[in-house]
Design a protein around this motif. Structure first.
Motif, mmCIF file in Angstrom:
data_model
loop_
_atom_site.group_PDB
_atom_site.id
_atom_site.type_symbol
_atom_site.label_atom_id
_atom_site.label_comp_id
_atom_site.label_asym_id
_atom_site.label_seq_id
_atom_site.Cartn_x
_atom_site.Cartn_y
_atom_site.Cartn_z
ATOM 1 N N LEU A 95 0.837 -1.189 0.000
ATOM 2 C CA LEU A 95 0.000 0.000 0.000
ATOM 3 C C LEU A 95 0.875 1.244 0.000
ATOM 4 O O LEU A 95 2.040 1.197 0.401
ATOM 5 N N LEU A 96 0.291 2.368 -0.414
ATOM 6 C CA LEU A 96 0.980 3.656 -0.426
ATOM 7 C C LEU A 96 0.312 4.594 0.558
ATOM 8 O O LEU A 96 -0.893 4.804 0.507
ATOM 9 N N TRP A 97 1.130 5.153 1.453
ATOM 10 C CA TRP A 97 0.668 6.205 2.368
ATOM 11 C C TRP A 97 1.320 7.496 1.872
ATOM 12 O O TRP A 97 2.525 7.655 1.971
ATOM 13 N N THR A 98 0.538 8.398 1.308
ATOM 14 C CA THR A 98 1.167 9.567 0.695
ATOM 15 C C THR A 98 0.376 10.839 0.939
ATOM 16 O O THR A 98 -0.649 10.827 1.640
ATOM 17 N N VAL A 99 0.883 11.936 0.346
ATOM 18 C CA VAL A 99 0.331 13.278 0.564
ATOM 19 C C VAL A 99 -0.142 13.857 -0.762
ATOM 20 O O VAL A 99 -0.089 13.201 -1.803
ATOM 21 N N ASN A 100 -0.579 15.120 -0.723
ATOM 22 C CA ASN A 100 -1.217 15.699 -1.916
ATOM 23 C C ASN A 100 -0.285 15.821 -3.112
ATOM 24 O O ASN A 100 -0.752 15.810 -4.257
ATOM 25 N N ASN A 101 1.028 15.942 -2.896
ATOM 26 C CA ASN A 101 1.934 16.094 -4.036
ATOM 27 C C ASN A 101 1.768 14.987 -5.078
ATOM 28 O O ASN A 101 1.787 15.245 -6.286
ATOM 29 N N THR A 102 1.603 13.749 -4.615
ATOM 30 C CA THR A 102 1.631 12.604 -5.517
ATOM 31 C C THR A 102 0.589 12.693 -6.621
ATOM 32 O O THR A 102 0.892 12.425 -7.792
ATOM 33 N N PHE A 103 -0.622 13.073 -6.276
ATOM 34 C CA PHE A 103 -1.717 13.051 -7.245
ATOM 35 C C PHE A 103 -2.318 14.414 -7.561
ATOM 36 O O PHE A 103 -2.920 14.576 -8.619
ATOM 37 N N SER A 104 -2.152 15.390 -6.670
ATOM 38 C CA SER A 104 -2.788 16.691 -6.874
ATOM 39 C C SER A 104 -1.846 17.756 -7.420
ATOM 40 O O SER A 104 -2.310 18.790 -7.903
ATOM 41 N N ILE A 105 -0.522 17.524 -7.332
ATOM 42 C CA ILE A 105 0.441 18.540 -7.753
ATOM 43 C C ILE A 105 1.426 18.003 -8.789
ATOM 44 O O ILE A 105 1.608 18.597 -9.859
#
Length: 325
Positions: A95-105
Motif C-alpha cells: 500500500l501507499l501512504w502519501t500526501v497531496n503532491n503525488t496526485f494533486s500537484i
C-alpha cells in the motif's frame, strides 16, 4: 432413457461439480489480511507522514493481528515511492501512504512521471495537514495584513522559503500571493528552511503544522495564519487565512492507496479497518496533538475530493508557471 436425457444429466452433474469446486476454492482463500502488509511511505523516517503512518500501522496490527512493515522510499517529491507501489502486485499487501503532491500537484508540475493516478485505487483520506504561515519572532511583521502591506510597499523584494519547487509549501504560498495580489521572491530549499526564517534571512514561509507549532510555542517564530478553512485547536488565537481571504484553503493531506486492480473486497476491508482506526479516540487525540485534523470517509468520497483537489492545485501551478524536472 434417451441419449439426450443422459447428456442433460451429465451436463448438470458437470455444472454442479464446477460450482462446488468454485465455492470450495473461494472458501479456501484466506481472509484478508493473512500476512504482513507493506506500507510504502515516500518520506524519510521521523517525518510527519512516517510518524502518522506508523500510528495507523500499530492500530491496524492490533485489529488484524498482522504486522505493518513501513518502508521509507523517500525522494523526488514522492515519485520514487509511488512508482514502487504502482508496479506492486494488486493483492492488498503493498500500500501507499502519501500526501497531496503525488496526485494533486506532481502531474501538473512534472512533464513526465513514471506513474499515473489511474495506476492506483484510492482507499481513504486519513487526515488533513494545515500549513502555518510563519515569520521570525523578531520580525516587525505581526499579522497577515502587515505582510501584505509590506509586500505591496516593496514589490518583488520580500522572500519566502519552501521545501522545493512544486512542493506543497511552494504552491500554497503561490495561491496566497495570487489572492492577495502581491509578489515575493521564492527561495526553494533542499534542507530545512525554518532556521533561515528564524534568523530573518527569509521573510516568511509556510510550514506543516507538525513542524511549525513547536517552533511557535518555543517562541522561535510567529504564526500569521493557518491554511485551513477554520482555526485549529492547538492555536485558537491564530486566524485562518480564509478570515482575510474568503475561500482560501491550502491544506495538504495523508491518504492510503492500493495498486490498480486490487479486489473490491480487499479495498472494503482496508477501508473498514481504517475507519475504525480514525474513529478511535486515542488515534484522533494523537493526530490533534500534532496539529493534524482527522478525516476518514469512504473511497467514493476520497475520489471526489481528489478530483477537486487536483483541479484546484492544477490552476495554481498553471497560473504561476511552476515547472520541475
Amino acid at each position: 432413457m434417451t441419449s439426450s436425457n443422459i447428456s442433460r444429466r451429465r451436463a448438470l452433474a458437470l455444472t454442479g461439480a464446477l460450482l462446488a469446486g468454485t465455492a470450495s476454492a473461494l472458501h479456501a482463500q484466506p481472509a484478508y489480511p493473512s500476512r504482513p502488509v507493506r506500507l510504502v511511505v515516500p518520506f524519510p523516517a521521523g517525518t510527519s507522514p512516517d510518524v502518522t503512518a506508523r500510528l495507523w500501522g500499530d492500530r491496524f496490527t492490533r485489529l488484524t493481528g498482522q504486522p505493518v512493515v513501513v518502508e521509507n522510499r523517500a525522494g523526488a517529491s514522492t515519485i520514487i515511492g509511488a512508482q514502487v507501489v504502482a508496479s506492486a502486485p494488486a493483492d492488498g499487501y503493498t500500500l501507499l501512504w502519501t500526501v497531496n503532491n503525488t496526485f494533486s500537484i506532481n502531474p501538473f508540475v512534472y512533464r513526465k512521471l513514471p506513474y499515473k493516478a489511474e495506476n492506483f485505487t484510492p482507499v481513504t483520506r486519513i487526515l488533513s495537514v494545515p500549513y502555518v504561515l510563519v515569520t521570525s519572532a523578531e520580525s516587525r511583521i505581526r499579522t497577515l495584513a502587515d505582510l501584505v502591506r509590506e509586500a505591496k510597499a516593496r514589490p518583488g523584494e520580500m522572500t519566502y522559503a519552501s521545501a522545493g519547487i512544486g512542493q506543497g509549501t511552494h504552491v500554497v504560498m503561490a495561491r496566497l500571493l495570487n489572492q492577495a495580489g502581491v509578489s515575493m521572491i521564492h527561495v526553494p530549499y533542499k534542507e530545512a528552511f525554518v532556521p533561515d526564517v528564524i534568523a530573518q534571512r527569509i521573510d516568511v514561509a509556510f510550514d506543516a503544522s507538525t513542524g511549525a507549532i513547536p517552533q511557535v510555542k518555543g517562541g522561535k517564530v510567529r504564526a500569521l495564519g493557518v491554511s485551513s478553512a477554520r482555526r485549529i485547536p492547538l492555536m485558537p488565537d491564530v486566524p485562518a487565512i480564509a478570515e482575510s481571504y474568503p475561500g482560501f484553503v491550502g491544506d495538504s493531506w495523508h491518504g492510503i492507496f492500493a495498486p490498480k486492480g486490487t479486489a473490491a473486497p480487499v479495498i472494503a476491508t482496508l477501508l473498514g479497518y481504517s475507519q475504525r482506526i480514525v474513529d478511535e479516540a486515542d488515534f484522533r487525540a494523537a493526530l490533534l496533538a500534532y496539529g493534524l485534523t482527522p478525516v476518514g470517509g469512504g473511497a467514493d468520497d476520497f475520489r471526489r475530493f481528489l478530483d477537486e483537489d487536483a483541479r484546484a492545485w492544477a490552476k495554481v501551478v498553471q497560473d504561476n508557471g511552476i515547472m520541475a524536472e
